[in-house]
Design a protein around this motif. Structure first.
Motif, PDB file in Angstrom:
ATOM      1  N   TYR B  45      83.058  39.828  42.207  1.00  0.00           N
ATOM      2  CA  TYR B  45      83.060  38.383  42.451  1.00  0.00           C
ATOM      3  C   TYR B  45      84.299  37.944  43.225  1.00  0.00           C
ATOM      4  N   ARG B  46      84.136  36.806  43.866  1.00  0.00           N
ATOM      5  CA  ARG B  46      85.286  36.133  44.472  1.00  0.00           C
ATOM      6  C   ARG B  46      85.796  35.184  43.381  1.00  0.00           C
ATOM      7  N   ILE B  47      87.050  35.317  43.021  1.00  0.00           N
ATOM      8  CA  ILE B  47      87.568  34.531  41.896  1.00  0.00           C
ATOM      9  C   ILE B  47      88.490  33.422  42.397  1.00  0.00           C
ATOM     10  N   VAL B  48      88.190  32.214  41.984  1.00  0.00           N
ATOM     11  CA  VAL B  48      89.031  31.077  42.368  1.00  0.00           C
ATOM     12  C   VAL B  48      89.767  30.577  41.121  1.00  0.00           C
ATOM     13  N   LEU B  49      91.089  30.582  41.216  1.00  0.00           N
ATOM     14  CA  LEU B  49      91.933  30.097  40.114  1.00  0.00           C
ATOM     15  C   LEU B  49      92.695  28.873  40.596  1.00  0.00           C
ATOM     16  N   PHE B  50      92.955  27.971  39.707  1.00  0.00           N
ATOM     17  CA  PHE B  50      93.694  26.756  40.101  1.00  0.00           C
ATOM     18  C   PHE B  50      94.373  26.136  38.876  1.00  0.00           C
ATOM     19  N   ASP B  51      95.268  25.212  39.140  1.00  0.00           N
ATOM     20  CA  ASP B  51      95.881  24.415  38.067  1.00  0.00           C
ATOM     21  C   ASP B  51      95.487  22.959  38.301  1.00  0.00           C
ATOM     22  N   TYR B  52      95.099  22.286  37.252  1.00  0.00           N
ATOM     23  CA  TYR B  52      94.846  20.841  37.386  1.00  0.00           C
ATOM     24  C   TYR B  52      96.165  20.163  37.777  1.00  0.00           C
ATOM     25  N   VAL B  53      96.066  19.045  38.484  1.00  0.00           N
ATOM     26  CA  VAL B  53      97.283  18.320  38.856  1.00  0.00           C
ATOM     27  C   VAL B  53      98.025  17.909  37.576  1.00  0.00           C
ATOM     28  N   GLY B  54      99.299  18.241  37.533  1.00  0.00           N
ATOM     29  CA  GLY B  54     100.105  17.943  36.338  1.00  0.00           C
ATOM     30  C   GLY B  54     100.294  19.173  35.464  1.00  0.00           C
ATOM     31  N   CYS B  55      99.562  20.250  35.778  1.00  0.00           N
ATOM     32  CA  CYS B  55      99.670  21.480  34.974  1.00  0.00           C
ATOM     33  C   CYS B  55     100.179  22.632  35.850  1.00  0.00           C
ATOM     34  N   GLY B  56     100.710  23.640  35.203  1.00  0.00           N
ATOM     35  CA  GLY B  56     101.134  24.867  35.894  1.00  0.00           C
ATOM     36  C   GLY B  56     101.994  24.602  37.109  1.00  0.00           C
ATOM     37  N   GLN B  57     101.601  25.234  38.227  1.00  0.00           N
ATOM     38  CA  GLN B  57     102.394  25.112  39.457  1.00  0.00           C
ATOM     39  C   GLN B  57     101.764  24.111  40.443  1.00  0.00           C
TER      40      GLN B  57
END
Lengths: 309, 271
Positions: B45-57
């Protein structure tokens, strides 16, 4: 107790001052409380000054907007007059004189001149029709809205009847997912015109008379940010969502240009179409939004969101 | 210069497949928490990771309290990402509150996701007459009070309750640090938005296949909640995990991977 130590050449003095511990706590508490109140007052004052400045700026912006609106309104009136009279009148006269010429004994439809005059009459009719539609389109702007409870299913059926579409010509499946007590208040006339235009549009590309258009209309609710123009402003409200799905397998490529005036299906399309631009204008007047999407079945969907009131 | 959505949400794309899996983290977490499960999907699979605005980086300057006072604001983050990356036919994997955020996206754009996986979901955290959400309203208001008055104490108190698995103290520490690393005001608002949302009515509007992974002994989303969600969603599969706590993708990644893989194999008929 607080102590101060003072030293001299020949000795020293100790000053001592005291206060009962419960008294001291009381004074300190009162001091802290007063500091807190003073800080809050300063903060509130700063906030009030900022709000006042924002209000003044908003007032100025409002004045500019009102001037702009006033200019637009006067332009609109002039344009309406031009569309409804100034441009119609010469066309009417051209038609009249070409008809008279055709009535002349020496001219008949077989001659070059006769055929030419017939063509002129046809073009004039097309332009007159175009102007009438433009007038309707332009006239939408000044329409006073009348908010009444609207039954979408009834509006769809009425629109189908108005368009003279029989069940053999168009097969409409209606799905209502609204809760029974949910009332949709809007301008009934405009909602009716909207469905009429969408149905006409869905039907207008079929050259084959035996073809049956398959339309699915579903209604439900969706939560949307009500601010679409203001940047960084958010307020979420429940809206009515109408999905008008045309399963006629037409060769659409969804894009925003589909709602432009005189949008054409392809290069071979010779008609000057108003329908979807008209739909967009109606939806905008009802404070809503209209977009398109396709799905795996390659059907075209119009997604309309409208406020409940 | 305007930042792209990918920059705003710190989007990272890995993997070699054609189909996309979008992993959405839960409250107080970030994309890093998926690191135990993503390697198992990277080849297919192609994996897309993200952080919601205000979280993580993510770009914290883009945080707008009015926007994120509603789960629809977070849903908009996902819509923006899918739009910018031109994603469709996506498999959505959401942890905790992200399950309901994903649901909102799916209702808004029914053709965007082809299947969803909910890990420890809750449609409503507050108990109702006919519904057991696991919390009383007063209890949650007190929790927000603690966040206001003693944020570090709150993080220290909540992390072990959420994570459980006392035998893995490093995970508790990681979660606690994640809580502490985020802006307290943003986290407090995210907590309020999460714990006071009620998405029960949305569940029946989901029309795509959904796998619900219910943990054992989950203090945030009890069994009754997972069962309720499974009943309400038309095309749902329910799996009760042996994993305890609220973060099985961290504490029991093998079991979580197996459950997701079985579901995807069933949905897409691959072996």
């Amino acid at each position: 107790m607080n102590f101060t130590f003072e030293e001299y050449n020949d000795g020293y003095t100790i000053y001592a001052g005291g206060i009962q511990i419960n008294q001291r706590n009381k004074f300190e508490k009162a001091l802290l409380e007063s500091k807190k109140i003073a800080q809050k007052a300063v903060e509130e004052n700063v906030e009030l000054i900022a709000i006042r400045n924002t209000l003044l700026e908003t007032q100025h912006q409002l004045e500019l907007q009102l001037r702009k609106l006033s200019r637009k309104e006067s332009f609109q009136r002039e344009l309406s007059k031009v569309l409804s009279h100034d441009l119609q009148e010469p066309l009417r006269k051209i038609n009249l004189f070409s008809s008279r010429l055709l009535e002349n004994e020496d001219l008949n439809h077989e001659t070059d001149l006769g055929r030419g005059l017939l063509k002129i009459s046809r073009f004039v009719e097309q332009v007159r029709h175009l102007l009438e539609k433009l007038e309707q389109y332009n006239g939408l702007e000044g329409k006073a809205l009348e908010h009444v409870p609207v039954n979408i299913e009834e509006a769809v059926l009425k629109a189908k009847m108005d368009c003279g579409l029989s069940s053999e010509k168009v097969n409409i499946v209606f799905e209502n997912h609204l809760e029974p007590d949910k009332k949709f208040l809007s301008d009934n006339r405009l909602v009716l015109i909207l469905f009429r235009e969408l149905l006409v549009h869905a039907f207008s590309y079929h050259k084959n008379d035996d073809y049956t258009s398959k339309i699915k209309i579903s209604v439900d609710t969706i939560t949307e940010n009500v601010f679409t123009e203001l940047k960084d402003a958010y307020k979420y409200e429940e809206c009515l969502r109408i999905v008008f799905e045309d399963n006629s397998n037409q060769k659409y490529i969804p894009s925003t240009s589909i709602f432009d005036l005189f949008w054409k299906l392809d290069a071979e399309d010779t008609e000057l179409r108003f329908g979807l631009a008209y739909c967009k204008r109606i939806v905008q007047l009802l404070d809503g939004n209209i977009t398109t999407a396709t799905n795996k079945k390659q059907s075209l969907k119009f997604i309309i969101t409208l406020p409940f009131k | 210069m305007n930042k792209t959505i990918s920059q705003r949400n710190n989007v990272n794309i890995i993997g070699n497949g054609n189909q996309t899996i979008l992993f959405a983290h839960g409250f107080g977490c970030d994309q890093n928490m998926w690191r135990f499960v993503t390697p198992s999907f990277i080849d297919d699979y192609r994996i897309v990771l993200f952080d919601y605005v205000g979280c993580g980086q993510s770009d914290i300057n883009q945080y707008n309290p009015a926007r994120y006072s509603n789960l629809n604001g977070y849903a908009q983050d996902i819509i923006n990402i899918c739009d910018e990356l031109d994603l469709n036919d996506v498999i959505f994997v959401g942890h905790s509150v992200s399950s309901m955020i994903g649901s909102l996206v799916s209702i808004k754009f029914p053709d965007l996701f082809s299947a969803m996986v909910f890990i420890g979901p809750s449609a409503c955290y507050i108990n109702d007459t006919q519904y057991f959400g696991g919390f009383g309203k007063k209890e949650l208001l007190e929790l927000l009070d603690v966040m206001d008055n003693n944020y570090l104490g709150w993080a220290n108190f909540l992390a072990p309750i959420i994570m459980k698995n006392e035998d893995k103290p490093e995970l508790v520490k990681e979660l606690e640090e994640s809580f502490c690393a985020t802006d307290p005001i943003i986290t407090r608002q995210f907590a309020e938005t999460t714990f006071f949302s009620d998405n029960r009515k949305d569940l029946s509007r989901i029309k795509i296949p959904v796998l619900i992974l219910q943990c054992s002994d989950d203090a945030i989303a009890p069994d009754a909640v997972g069962e309720y969600i499974a009943q309400q969603i038309q095309d749902s599969s329910y799996v009760k995990l042996d994993a305890t706590g609220h973060c099985p993708h961290m504490s029991h990644p093998e079991e979580t991977i197996l459950a997701i893989t079985n579901f995807l194999n069933k949905q897409y008929q691959t072996v």
